[in-house]
Design an enzyme around this catalytic site. Structure first.
Site, PDB file in Angstrom:
ATOM      1  N   ARG A 172       0.813  -1.219   0.000  1.00 40.46           N
ATOM      2  CA  ARG A 172       0.000   0.000   0.000  1.00 40.46           C
ATOM      3  C   ARG A 172       0.845   1.267   0.000  1.00 40.46           C
ATOM      4  O   ARG A 172       0.308   2.370  -0.139  1.00 40.46           O
ATOM      5  CB  ARG A 172      -0.969  -0.023   1.188  1.00 40.46           C
ATOM      6  CG  ARG A 172      -2.077  -1.057   0.983  1.00 40.46           C
ATOM      7  CD  ARG A 172      -2.936  -1.212   2.201  1.00 40.46           C
ATOM      8  NE  ARG A 172      -3.685   0.004   2.490  1.00 40.46           N
ATOM      9  CZ  ARG A 172      -4.161   0.300   3.693  1.00 40.46           C
ATOM     10  NH1 ARG A 172      -3.939  -0.522   4.703  1.00 40.46           N
ATOM     11  NH2 ARG A 172      -4.824   1.398   3.889  1.00 40.46           N
TER      12      ARG A 172
ATOM     13  N   LYS B 222      30.567  22.400   1.418  1.00 39.16           N
ATOM     14  CA  LYS B 222      30.591  20.930   1.387  1.00 39.16           C
ATOM     15  C   LYS B 222      32.000  20.435   1.689  1.00 39.16           C
ATOM     16  O   LYS B 222      32.964  20.970   1.136  1.00 39.16           O
ATOM     17  CB  LYS B 222      30.180  20.421   0.006  1.00 39.16           C
ATOM     18  CG  LYS B 222      30.078  18.927  -0.067  1.00 39.16           C
ATOM     19  CD  LYS B 222      30.549  18.333  -1.389  1.00 39.16           C
ATOM     20  CE  LYS B 222      32.048  18.356  -1.558  1.00 39.16           C
ATOM     21  NZ  LYS B 222      32.550  17.581  -2.694  1.00 39.16           N
TER      22      LYS B 222
ATOM     23  N   GLN C 125      11.127 -15.319   6.951  1.00 39.70           N
ATOM     24  CA  GLN C 125       9.798 -15.933   6.939  1.00 39.70           C
ATOM     25  C   GLN C 125       9.430 -16.078   5.463  1.00 39.70           C
ATOM     26  O   GLN C 125       9.181 -15.087   4.780  1.00 39.70           O
ATOM     27  CB  GLN C 125       8.773 -15.033   7.652  1.00 39.70           C
ATOM     28  CG  GLN C 125       7.403 -15.679   7.733  1.00 39.70           C
ATOM     29  CD  GLN C 125       6.288 -14.697   8.062  1.00 39.70           C
ATOM     30  OE1 GLN C 125       6.409 -13.491   7.836  1.00 39.70           O
ATOM     31  NE2 GLN C 125       5.190 -15.205   8.589  1.00 39.70           N
TER      32      GLN C 125
ATOM     33  N   LYS D 220       9.010  -1.423   2.923  1.00 36.56           N
ATOM     34  CA  LYS D 220       8.376  -0.505   3.876  1.00 36.56           C
ATOM     35  C   LYS D 220       9.305  -0.114   5.026  1.00 36.56           C
ATOM     36  O   LYS D 220       9.390   1.059   5.400  1.00 36.56           O
ATOM     37  CB  LYS D 220       7.107  -1.162   4.420  1.00 36.56           C
ATOM     38  CG  LYS D 220       6.371  -0.300   5.409  1.00 36.56           C
ATOM     39  CD  LYS D 220       4.905  -0.628   5.483  1.00 36.56           C
ATOM     40  CE  LYS D 220       4.601  -1.871   6.263  1.00 36.56           C
ATOM     41  NZ  LYS D 220       3.166  -2.020   6.527  1.00 36.56           N
TER      42      LYS D 220
ATOM     43  N   GLY E  51       1.086 -15.179   8.961  1.00 37.62           N
ATOM     44  CA  GLY E  51       0.564 -14.536  10.165  1.00 37.62           C
ATOM     45  C   GLY E  51       1.656 -14.116  11.142  1.00 37.62           C
ATOM     46  O   GLY E  51       2.808 -14.539  11.028  1.00 37.62           O
ATOM     47  N   THR E  52       1.240 -13.274  12.096  1.00 35.99           N
ATOM     48  CA  THR E  52       2.233 -12.692  13.005  1.00 35.99           C
ATOM     49  C   THR E  52       2.885 -13.741  13.920  1.00 35.99           C
ATOM     50  O   THR E  52       4.079 -13.649  14.203  1.00 35.99           O
ATOM     51  CB  THR E  52       1.604 -11.565  13.850  1.00 35.99           C
ATOM     52  OG1 THR E  52       0.296 -11.962  14.288  1.00 35.99           O
ATOM     53  CG2 THR E  52       1.458 -10.280  13.050  1.00 35.99           C
TER      54      THR E  52
ATOM     55  N   GLU F 212      -9.535 -10.540  16.910  1.00 36.02           N
ATOM     56  CA  GLU F 212      -9.323  -9.772  15.683  1.00 36.02           C
ATOM     57  C   GLU F 212     -10.681  -9.328  15.135  1.00 36.02           C
ATOM     58  O   GLU F 212     -11.679 -10.048  15.287  1.00 36.02           O
ATOM     59  CB  GLU F 212      -8.573 -10.607  14.649  1.00 36.02           C
ATOM     60  CG  GLU F 212      -7.119 -10.893  15.015  1.00 36.02           C
ATOM     61  CD  GLU F 212      -6.319  -9.631  15.298  1.00 36.02           C
ATOM     62  OE1 GLU F 212      -6.275  -8.735  14.439  1.00 36.02           O
ATOM     63  OE2 GLU F 212      -5.751  -9.521  16.404  1.00 36.02           O
TER      64      GLU F 212
ATOM     65  N   ASN G 204      -5.707  -3.502  20.580  1.00 37.32           N
ATOM     66  CA  ASN G 204      -4.328  -3.991  20.595  1.00 37.32           C
ATOM     67  C   ASN G 204      -3.431  -3.124  19.710  1.00 37.32           C
ATOM     68  O   ASN G 204      -3.696  -2.937  18.534  1.00 37.32           O
ATOM     69  CB  ASN G 204      -4.335  -5.440  20.088  1.00 37.32           C
ATOM     70  CG  ASN G 204      -2.950  -6.048  20.020  1.00 37.32           C
ATOM     71  OD1 ASN G 204      -2.036  -5.608  20.719  1.00 37.32           O
ATOM     72  ND2 ASN G 204      -2.801  -7.048  19.175  1.00 37.32           N
TER      73      ASN G 204
ATOM     74  N   ASN H  82       1.135   1.972   7.026  1.00 35.99           N
ATOM     75  CA  ASN H  82       0.817   1.139   5.870  1.00 35.99           C
ATOM     76  C   ASN H  82       0.750   1.947   4.585  1.00 35.99           C
ATOM     77  O   ASN H  82       0.807   1.395   3.498  1.00 35.99           O
ATOM     78  CB  ASN H  82      -0.525   0.430   6.079  1.00 35.99           C
ATOM     79  CG  ASN H  82      -0.453  -0.559   7.221  1.00 35.99           C
ATOM     80  OD1 ASN H  82       0.487  -1.338   7.313  1.00 35.99           O
ATOM     81  ND2 ASN H  82      -1.415  -0.505   8.110  1.00 35.99           N
TER      82      ASN H  82
END
Ligand code: UD1
Ligand code: MG
Length: 450
Positions: free
Chosen positions: A18, A334, A75, A25, A80-81, A155, A170, A227
């Site tokens: 996303r 510089k 992974q 990310k 899933g977490t 969830e 959470n 996200n």
């Protein structure tokens, strides 16, 4: 509590689709630092395991650069977490006292918040989660409480209508007792709406095992997850507010703090003044009493005691200003050491150079450091005076106390205390302009008669 060992497991296997970029990310930045680095900095001091996705070599090498001792786990499938945490099984099996599960896309968590989670473990909980009360709980796992105890996390997709009404949710991060973590994690199944192994099921499983789970309430900022690019900007805003407040608490004067942009590593001495609209990229240190005037941009630079920078100055990496140096409007520096009391007040480029103490760089002076192939050094001695609009063609050395005549193009070294004038000599033709005007006037007169 500091005696307890801690393993921080950072989940960085998020694909970040996303965000709509090719950059993973975790490698997006806020406050001049990647999200991953923020998380690793918050976890500093702990043993660190990082879980990356397949083809995330860039994330792994960035992690190694920040935390060389970090262990990298992969992974392969995103199941899933809890499945992600179990990728670090080898580290978990060594049974540290505490295990912290952190998300690489949740960069604003503070070390003191993590300490609170760990304190809950040392007080006897097997699982501690970070809860918060958002304006809108949609999408978050709901914390099902029974008095002070947390009984389950539901969830969104699996929650009943009643559970969805719960406003305490959470934040994602979790602390697990190292003694029980592996047993708990291995019992987590995937019989839920998403068919994923949810880390959040650790709560109910711990309870079934007769262990205690607790929720610690924190500010929403702490657990802000990223996200989208809009959330990245939101996190940047939160971080900037924190950094500005910390700088002002330490005594920095900001006239319009909301217009000053800092990096997580910006360092200030005492009595520093920052005018509106200044940007500090990574790696800047500003010493006591310095003033940074409006519209200046600094990165990788050191500003000495009492120095003045700007307005409209640009300090690039390697700019090192000594005490009481003045760098004025439209001056770019510089990889150059500008020694105490030297001044370049207007319209100059000083790159790959040393400017000796007390030297004066006239308006429009340029160090010509690049010949199209390589960069070369310019050395300007103590107390030298560089006339306006001079080009110093590197490699070149201007001796202590030397004078460079305005408009010179200096290609050879100049001895100390000498004068160099390297420009065409002035010629004067007396009466020439007047004669020109007369000729032109005659021409015009002839044209009129026609
Ligand atoms: C998670 C929590 C939810 C909480 C919310 C807070 C679970 C099951 N749910 O939901 O209760 O309210 O965070 O934002 O934990 N990840 C992996 N591998 C995977 C899956 C996820 O590494 O297989 C990483 C993601 O990159 C991310 C983190 O784990 O950094 C959380 O995953 P995400 O899918 O965002 O969980 P949420 O649905 O937000
Ligand atoms: Mg999430």
């Amino acid at each position: 509590m500091s005696q307890r060992t801690c393993l921080a497991i950072v989940l960085a296997a998020g694909e970040g689709t996303r965000m709509r970029t090719s950059l993973p990310k975790a490698l997006h930045a806020i406050g001049g630092r990647t999200l991953l680095e923020h998380v690793l900095t918050a976890a500093a001091g702990d043993e660190i395991a990082i879980v990356v996705g397949p083809d995330h070599g860039a994330v792994a090498s960035a992690a190694k650069a920040i935390a060389p001792k970090a262990q990298i786990f992969e992974q392969r499938d995103r199941l899933g977490t809890a499945h992600a945490v179990l990728a670090a099984k080898d580290a978990i099996a060594r049974k540290p006292d505490d295990i912290l599960v952190m998300f690489a896309d949740t960069p604003l968590v503070r070390p003191e918040t993590l300490a609170q989670l760990r304190a809950a473990l040392s007080a006897g909980a097997a699982v501690a989660v970070l809860g918060f009360k958002p304006a809108d709980p949609t999408g978050y796992g709901r914390l099902v409480m029974q008095g002070a105890e947390l009984t389950a996390i539901r969830e969104e997709r699996d929650a009943s209508a009643d559970e969805r009404k719960i406003g305490f949710v959470n934040g994602g991060l979790m602390a697990l007792s190292g003694e029980h973590a592996l047993t708990i994690l291995q019992r987590i199944g995937n019989a839920n709406a998403k068919g994923e192994y949810y880390l959040t099921d650790a709560v109910a499983i711990a309870r079934d095992m007769g262990l205690k789970a607790v929720a610690i309430e924190t500010a929403e900022d702490d657990v802000l997850g990223i996200n989208t690019k809009a959330q990245l900007a939101q996190a940047e805003a939160v971080l900037q507010t924190r950094l500005r407040s910390a700088a002002m608490d330490a005594g920095v004067t900001m006239i319009a703090p909301e217009t000053v942009f800092l990096s997580a590593d910006t360092k200030f001495g005492k009595d520093v003044i920052i005018e509106p609209n200044v940007v500090f990229g990574p790696g800047v240190t500003v010493d006591d009493g310095a003033v940074i005037r409006s519209f200046s941009h600094l990165e990788g630079a050191h500003v000495g005691k009492g120095a003045r920078v700007g307005p409209y100055a640009r300090l690039r990496p390697g700019a090192d200003l000594g005490e009481d140096v003045h760098i004025g409007n439209f001056v770019e520096v510089k990889a150059a050491k500008i020694e105490a009391g030297a001044k370049a007040n207007h319209l100059s480029y000083i790159g790959d150079a040393r400017v000796g103490p007390g030297a004066n760089i006239g308006a429009g002076t340029i160090t010509c450091n690049y010949d199209g192939i390589a960069k070369h050094h310019t050395d300007i001695g103590a107390g030298a005076f560089i006339g306006s609009n001079s080009a110093l063609v590197a490699p070149v050395k201007i001796g202590d106390g030397a004078y460079v005549g305005s408009g010179s193009v200096v290609t050879k070294d100049v001895p100390a205390d000498a004068l160099v004038v390297a420009r065409a000599e002035q010629t004067v033709k007396v009466g020439w302009a007047k004669r020109l005007r007369q000729i032109k006037a005659m021409g015009k007169g002839l044209a009129k008669k026609k």
